[in-house]
Design a protein around this motif. Structure first.
Motif, mmCIF file in Angstrom:
data_model
loop_
_atom_site.group_PDB
_atom_site.id
_atom_site.type_symbol
_atom_site.label_atom_id
_atom_site.label_comp_id
_atom_site.label_asym_id
_atom_site.label_seq_id
_atom_site.Cartn_x
_atom_site.Cartn_y
_atom_site.Cartn_z
ATOM 1 N N TYR A 1 31.165 25.205 6.648
ATOM 2 C CA TYR A 1 32.408 25.922 6.357
ATOM 3 C C TYR A 1 32.227 26.843 5.151
ATOM 4 C CZ TYR A 1 37.359 26.476 5.122
ATOM 5 O OH TYR A 1 38.599 26.977 4.813
ATOM 6 N N VAL A 2 32.816 28.032 5.208
ATOM 7 C CA VAL A 2 32.763 28.963 4.073
ATOM 8 C C VAL A 2 34.137 29.589 3.863
ATOM 9 C CG1 VAL A 2 32.010 30.928 5.505
ATOM 10 C CG2 VAL A 2 31.550 30.932 3.049
ATOM 11 N N GLU A 3 34.507 29.760 2.582
ATOM 12 C CA GLU A 3 35.749 30.431 2.216
ATOM 13 C C GLU A 3 35.433 31.736 1.489
ATOM 14 O OE1 GLU A 3 37.973 27.615 -0.130
ATOM 15 O OE2 GLU A 3 38.876 26.762 1.668
ATOM 16 N N ARG A 4 36.353 32.658 1.543
ATOM 17 C CA ARG A 4 36.197 33.975 0.917
ATOM 18 C C ARG A 4 35.768 33.867 -0.550
ATOM 19 N NH1 ARG A 4 41.062 36.452 2.064
ATOM 20 N NH2 ARG A 4 40.127 37.505 3.827
ATOM 21 N N ALA A 5 36.314 32.922 -1.292
ATOM 22 C CA ALA A 5 36.012 32.787 -2.720
ATOM 23 C C ALA A 5 34.538 32.501 -2.990
ATOM 24 C CB ALA A 5 36.866 31.684 -3.330
ATOM 25 N N ASP A 6 33.813 31.987 -2.006
ATOM 26 C CA ASP A 6 32.402 31.643 -2.189
ATOM 27 C C ASP A 6 31.446 32.762 -1.777
ATOM 28 O OD1 ASP A 6 32.527 28.928 -3.253
ATOM 29 O OD2 ASP A 6 33.529 28.474 -1.361
ATOM 30 N N PRO B 1 32.930 44.211 -0.611
ATOM 31 C CA PRO B 1 34.072 43.316 -0.477
ATOM 32 C C PRO B 1 33.641 41.916 -0.016
ATOM 33 C CG PRO B 1 33.943 44.727 1.446
ATOM 34 C CD PRO B 1 32.848 45.167 0.506
ATOM 35 N N ARG B 2 34.492 40.939 -0.223
ATOM 36 C CA ARG B 2 34.218 39.545 0.128
ATOM 37 C C ARG B 2 34.560 39.280 1.593
ATOM 38 N NH1 ARG B 2 34.420 35.481 -4.516
ATOM 39 N NH2 ARG B 2 34.146 36.790 -6.348
ATOM 40 N N VAL B 3 33.757 39.834 2.472
ATOM 41 C CA VAL B 3 33.928 39.623 3.913
ATOM 42 C C VAL B 3 32.559 39.423 4.545
ATOM 43 C CG1 VAL B 3 36.079 40.919 4.099
ATOM 44 C CG2 VAL B 3 33.904 42.089 4.427
ATOM 45 N N LEU B 4 32.557 38.790 5.704
ATOM 46 C CA LEU B 4 31.336 38.567 6.477
ATOM 47 C C LEU B 4 31.571 39.041 7.900
ATOM 48 C CD1 LEU B 4 30.516 34.943 5.246
ATOM 49 C CD2 LEU B 4 29.422 37.070 4.501
ATOM 50 N N SER B 5 30.489 39.305 8.610
ATOM 51 C CA SER B 5 30.558 39.723 10.010
ATOM 52 C C SER B 5 29.756 38.744 10.856
ATOM 53 C CB SER B 5 29.966 41.126 10.181
ATOM 54 O OG SER B 5 30.679 42.053 9.406
ATOM 55 N N GLU B 6 30.197 38.520 12.082
ATOM 56 C CA GLU B 6 29.479 37.620 12.986
ATOM 57 C C GLU B 6 28.046 38.074 13.171
ATOM 58 O OE1 GLU B 6 31.547 36.850 16.628
ATOM 59 O OE2 GLU B 6 33.359 36.211 15.583
ATOM 60 N N GLU B 7 27.133 37.107 13.188
ATOM 61 C CA GLU B 7 25.683 37.312 13.339
ATOM 62 C C GLU B 7 25.018 37.888 12.095
ATOM 63 O OE1 GLU B 7 24.147 36.008 16.008
ATOM 64 O OE2 GLU B 7 26.121 35.414 16.720
ATOM 65 N N GLN B 8 25.771 38.124 11.028
ATOM 66 C CA GLN B 8 25.200 38.639 9.788
ATOM 67 C C GLN B 8 24.297 37.572 9.165
ATOM 68 O OE1 GLN B 8 28.198 39.648 6.908
ATOM 69 N NE2 GLN B 8 26.760 40.636 5.531
ATOM 70 N N GLN B 9 23.141 37.988 8.654
ATOM 71 C CA GLN B 9 22.237 37.064 7.979
ATOM 72 C C GLN B 9 22.698 36.880 6.536
ATOM 73 O OE1 GLN B 9 18.118 38.095 8.424
ATOM 74 N NE2 GLN B 9 18.366 38.570 10.581
ATOM 75 N N VAL B 10 22.670 35.635 6.058
ATOM 76 C CA VAL B 10 23.118 35.313 4.712
ATOM 77 C C VAL B 10 22.221 34.242 4.100
ATOM 78 C CG1 VAL B 10 25.554 35.904 5.075
ATOM 79 C CG2 VAL B 10 24.759 33.620 5.645
ATOM 80 N N THR B 11 22.307 34.105 2.774
ATOM 81 C CA THR B 11 21.707 32.962 2.087
ATOM 82 C C THR B 11 22.832 32.271 1.328
ATOM 83 O OG1 THR B 11 21.121 34.193 0.087
ATOM 84 C CG2 THR B 11 19.452 34.090 1.835
ATOM 85 N N PHE B 12 22.689 30.972 1.119
ATOM 86 C CA PHE B 12 23.757 30.197 0.484
ATOM 87 C C PHE B 12 23.232 28.839 0.045
ATOM 88 C CE2 PHE B 12 23.776 29.847 5.064
ATOM 89 C CZ PHE B 12 23.895 28.488 5.325
ATOM 90 N N THR B 13 24.047 28.126 -0.721
ATOM 91 C CA THR B 13 23.755 26.742 -1.054
ATOM 92 C C THR B 13 24.746 25.884 -0.274
ATOM 93 O OG1 THR B 13 25.215 26.767 -2.985
ATOM 94 C CG2 THR B 13 22.893 27.293 -3.368
ATOM 95 N N ILE B 14 24.398 24.632 -0.070
ATOM 96 C CA ILE B 14 25.266 23.716 0.677
ATOM 97 C C ILE B 14 25.687 22.575 -0.235
ATOM 98 C CG2 ILE B 14 25.429 22.120 2.623
ATOM 99 C CD1 ILE B 14 23.363 23.847 4.069
ATOM 100 N N GLU B 15 26.980 22.276 -0.182
ATOM 101 C CA GLU B 15 27.551 21.201 -0.989
ATOM 102 C C GLU B 15 28.381 20.295 -0.082
ATOM 103 O OE1 GLU B 15 31.156 21.334 -4.076
ATOM 104 O OE2 GLU B 15 29.398 22.487 -4.717
ATOM 105 N N PHE B 16 28.379 19.002 -0.341
ATOM 106 C CA PHE B 16 29.216 18.070 0.413
ATOM 107 C C PHE B 16 30.492 17.859 -0.380
ATOM 108 C CE2 PHE B 16 30.554 13.949 2.115
ATOM 109 C CZ PHE B 16 30.457 14.218 3.466
ATOM 110 N N ALA B 17 31.620 18.277 0.194
ATOM 111 C CA ALA B 17 32.904 18.175 -0.503
ATOM 112 C C ALA B 17 34.011 17.821 0.472
ATOM 113 C CB ALA B 17 33.225 19.487 -1.207
ATOM 114 N N ASP B 18 34.880 16.936 0.079
ATOM 115 C CA ASP B 18 36.040 16.545 0.895
ATOM 116 C C ASP B 18 35.643 16.090 2.293
ATOM 117 O OD1 ASP B 18 37.810 17.137 -1.218
ATOM 118 O OD2 ASP B 18 37.853 19.250 -0.630
ATOM 119 N N GLY B 19 34.506 15.416 2.415
ATOM 120 C CA GLY B 19 34.096 14.848 3.694
ATOM 121 C C GLY B 19 33.360 15.770 4.640
ATOM 122 N N HIS B 20 33.034 16.986 4.192
ATOM 123 C CA HIS B 20 32.276 17.889 5.068
ATOM 124 C C HIS B 20 31.407 18.829 4.223
ATOM 125 C CE1 HIS B 20 36.028 20.070 4.187
ATOM 126 N NE2 HIS B 20 35.292 21.164 4.280
#
Length: 76
Positions: free
Chosen positions: A39-44, A49-68
């Motif tokens: 799951y990803v939210e705009r704030a992250d 601008p803070r938007v993404l497009s389907e099939e766009q390549q990205v890098t990120f970190t993963i955190e376990f929060a609120d059960g997911h």
């Protein structure tokens, strides 16, 4: 390094945008080699601008929060 001798920087993951709702500001990423979505939210999203497009390549970190898993520090 922190006082436990580990690196404070989190490992970045490469993946792609499965879906993203620009109006609601959230979506789902898929790390390469995985089937489960993250799951990803705009704030992250670290872009302007803070938007993404389907099939766009990205890098990120993963955190376990609120059960997911959630994506943090997302960079296109």
């Amino acid at each position: 390094m922190d006082d436990r001798g580990t690196d404070e920087a989190e490992a970045r993951v490469k993946g792609f945008v499965q879906s993203y709702n620009r109006d609601k500001g959230y979506g789902f990423l898929v790390p390469y080699g995985a089937h489960d979505t993250v799951y990803v939210e705009r704030a992250d999203i670290e872009a302007d601008p803070r938007v993404l497009s389907e099939e766009q390549q990205v890098t990120f970190t993963i955190e376990f929060a609120d059960g997911h898993f959630v994506a943090r520090h997302v960079q296109p």
